[in-house]
Scaffold this active site. Structure first.
Site, PDB file in Angstrom:
ATOM      1  CB  CYS A  92      17.301 -21.665 -37.860  1.00  0.00           C
ATOM      2  SG  CYS A  92      16.989 -23.245 -38.653  1.00  0.00           S
ATOM      3  CD  GLU A 142       6.814 -26.472 -37.554  1.00  0.00           C
ATOM      4  OE1 GLU A 142       7.957 -26.233 -37.154  1.00  0.00           O
ATOM      5  OE2 GLU A 142       5.918 -26.937 -36.807  1.00  0.00           O
ATOM      6  N   GLY A 161      13.181 -35.668 -35.423  1.00  0.00           N
ATOM      7  CA  GLY A 161      13.280 -35.348 -36.847  1.00  0.00           C
ATOM      8  C   GLY A 161      14.393 -34.373 -37.151  1.00  0.00           C
ATOM      9  CG  ASN A 162      16.878 -30.497 -35.536  1.00  0.00           C
ATOM     10  OD1 ASN A 162      18.047 -30.823 -35.666  1.00  0.00           O
ATOM     11  ND2 ASN A 162      16.491 -29.233 -35.464  1.00  0.00           N
ATOM     12  CG  HIS A 194      10.128 -27.700 -27.676  1.00  0.00           C
ATOM     13  ND1 HIS A 194       9.876 -28.807 -28.449  1.00  0.00           N
ATOM     14  CD2 HIS A 194      11.108 -27.016 -28.331  1.00  0.00           C
ATOM     15  CE1 HIS A 194      10.661 -28.810 -29.502  1.00  0.00           C
ATOM     16  NE2 HIS A 194      11.420 -27.727 -29.461  1.00  0.00           N
ATOM     17  CG  HIS A 243      11.503 -26.432 -40.671  1.00  0.00           C
ATOM     18  ND1 HIS A 243      12.118 -26.012 -39.505  1.00  0.00           N
ATOM     19  CD2 HIS A 243      10.222 -26.689 -40.331  1.00  0.00           C
ATOM     20  CE1 HIS A 243      11.242 -26.026 -38.510  1.00  0.00           C
ATOM     21  NE2 HIS A 243      10.089 -26.434 -38.992  1.00  0.00           N
TER      22      HIS A 243
END
EC number: 3.5.3.23
Length: 448
Positions: free
Chosen positions: A371, A174, A24-25, A137, A250
């Site tokens: 981020c 998240e 998705g990233n 992860h 996000h």
């Protein structure tokens, strides 16, 4: 009493690698299996911290995690000495070893959700570590995250810490990547803006079809309850599932807010007008003059936004009331994005200046300026109660750059992760780092 927004940037860890672990990233997946440069990554992040400090912004640092996570591998059935655990995992389940080596904790926007004392029922700053249970992860991060945050914000008179939410899909959390706070002044009551991708229990909310929605409405509501937030001080909004399916994993990939401003893409949210009206109304009650800056899809496409990380930027307030936008070099390289930014800053609006930073090592793994930082609004008394070892100063910057130069490799590939020496290098480095930052024992190898 003065109040500040303090940006605590994540220090890139010694095992920074391109494992392609984040479905998705787009950036994470497209650069999978390339060799990384952990030393360059850490130094790039430190250079940004230093620059913001020198511009007069309050800046802190958040330590990385112990990797590879041998304890996590043991929980999955690998046994023997630490070296044998790593060697067996490399031979029998390399993807699990790669996951256990991820330096993803560098993106501390996902570390926790933070509510300042002006918003909370008990008048303390509240932290809830994110469970990050959508990706294995990242799901192993929150125990150490909680210990590190506890060591940074230890004074119980001013700070309250909550454990991560239950690690199940219904409460996928998240952290601050889907949370923004709006206010007139950082020390005054504001409105906390929670953005979710789906609801776990209410099928009235549409969900994306291709990529997972990582943040649930129920998780956001639980954090708001834990932090003692008032109903009139909270707004919930749903992310557009269509943009999640285009790689907007996000909300901070498609919108950024600060103070009295929301900078967002036209396609960022569902029911945008209703959401803006609710924000406007609730902020008006606390005397705030809320402004929204919409970037039209005709000027910048969602694909442009994802590839340039235009919205994964830092929106910072200056003393004169204007705002500064911190963006990665990829914005300058995208003609449509850069043309838009040039027009934005010359229009005489709220955002008056853009500063560009080289964060290529982080960007190639899917994380930009936003981020890399966790925002914590603090008044003078609370700032004085923070562990001083984690507040960026010129001497600390010097110590940390020397520490990176001493301990970090300048090249790391997937095969290097199978080297047991890497674990010893990481532990040696982190043991020294806890002394530099005055954190005490926060890592499993220091505690067990």
């Amino acid at each position: 009493m003065k109040s500040y927004e303090v940006n605590f940037d994540g220090l890139v860890g010694p095992t920074h690698n391109y494992g392609g672990l984040s479905y998705g990233n787009v950036a994470s997946q497209s650069n999978s299996q390339q060799s990384s440069n952990p030393k360059e990554a850490a130094l790039q992040g430190l250079a940004k911290m230093k620059a913001l400090m020198e511009m007069g912004f309050q800046q802190g640092v958040l330590a990385p995690q112990e990797r590879p996570d041998v304890a996590a591998l043991r929980r999955l059935g690998f046994s023997g000495t630490d070296a044998q655990v790593i060697e067996r995992a490399a031979k029998e389940a390399m993807p699990l070893l790669v996951a256990s080596c991820s330096a993803s904790s560098m993106w501390v926007a996902n570390a926790a959700t933070v509510s300042p004392s002006a918003d909370t029922a008990d008048g303390r700053v509240h932290f809830t570590a994110a469970n990050l249970n959508c990706k294995y992860h990242r799901s192993i991060e929150h125990p150490t995250t909680s210990r590190v945050l506890g060591a940074m914000f230890a004074n119980q008179q001013h700070f309250a810490h909550h454990a991560a939410l239950p690690a199940v899909a219904q409460f996928g959390d998240e952290g601050a990547a889907n949370h923004t706070r709006f206010c007139r002044e950082y020390g005054e009551a504001g409105v906390e803006f929670f953005v979710f991708g789906r609801s776990a229990f209410d099928n009235r909310y549409p969900a994306p079809q291709k990529y997972p929605a990582r943040q649930t409405l129920e998780a956001s509501q639980a954090v708001a309850r834990l932090h003692g937030l008032r109903d009139e001080g909270v707004v919930y909004a749903q992310q557009n599932p269509g943009v999640i399916d285009q790689g907007v994993f996000h909300n901070d990939v498609i919108a950024v807010g600060n103070g009295e401003a929301l900078f967002y893409h036209e396609d960022a949210f569902l029911d945008t007008e209703q959401m803006l009206a609710e924000l406007q109304g609730k902020l008006a009650r606390v005397g705030s003059n809320f402004q929204s800056i919409c970037v039209p899809r005709s000027a910048v496409t969602v694909d442009d936004a994802v590839r340039s990380y235009l919205f994964n930027s830092q929106l910072l307030s200056r003393p004169d009331g204007s705002m500064l936008l911190i963006v990665p070099q990829e914005c300058q390289a995208n003609e449509r994005v850069w043309n838009y930014l040039q027009g934005l800053t010359s229009s005489g609006g709220l955002i008056r200046e853009v500063k560009v930073f080289d964060l290529k090592q982080s960007m190639q793994n899917g994380g930009g300026p936003a981020c890399l930082r966790l925002r914590v609004a603090l008044n003078e008394t609370e700032l004085a109660a923070v562990n001083p070892g984690v507040i960026m100063t010129a001497p600390l910057y010097g110590s940390l750059t020397a520490w990176v130069e001493k301990h970090y490799r300048d090249r790391l590939s997937e095969t290097d992760l199978a080297d047991p020496q890497l674990l010893l290098e990481c532990r040696t480095a982190l043991d020294e780092l806890t002394q530099i930052l005055k954190l005490g024992a926060v890592y499993p190898f220091q505690i067990n």
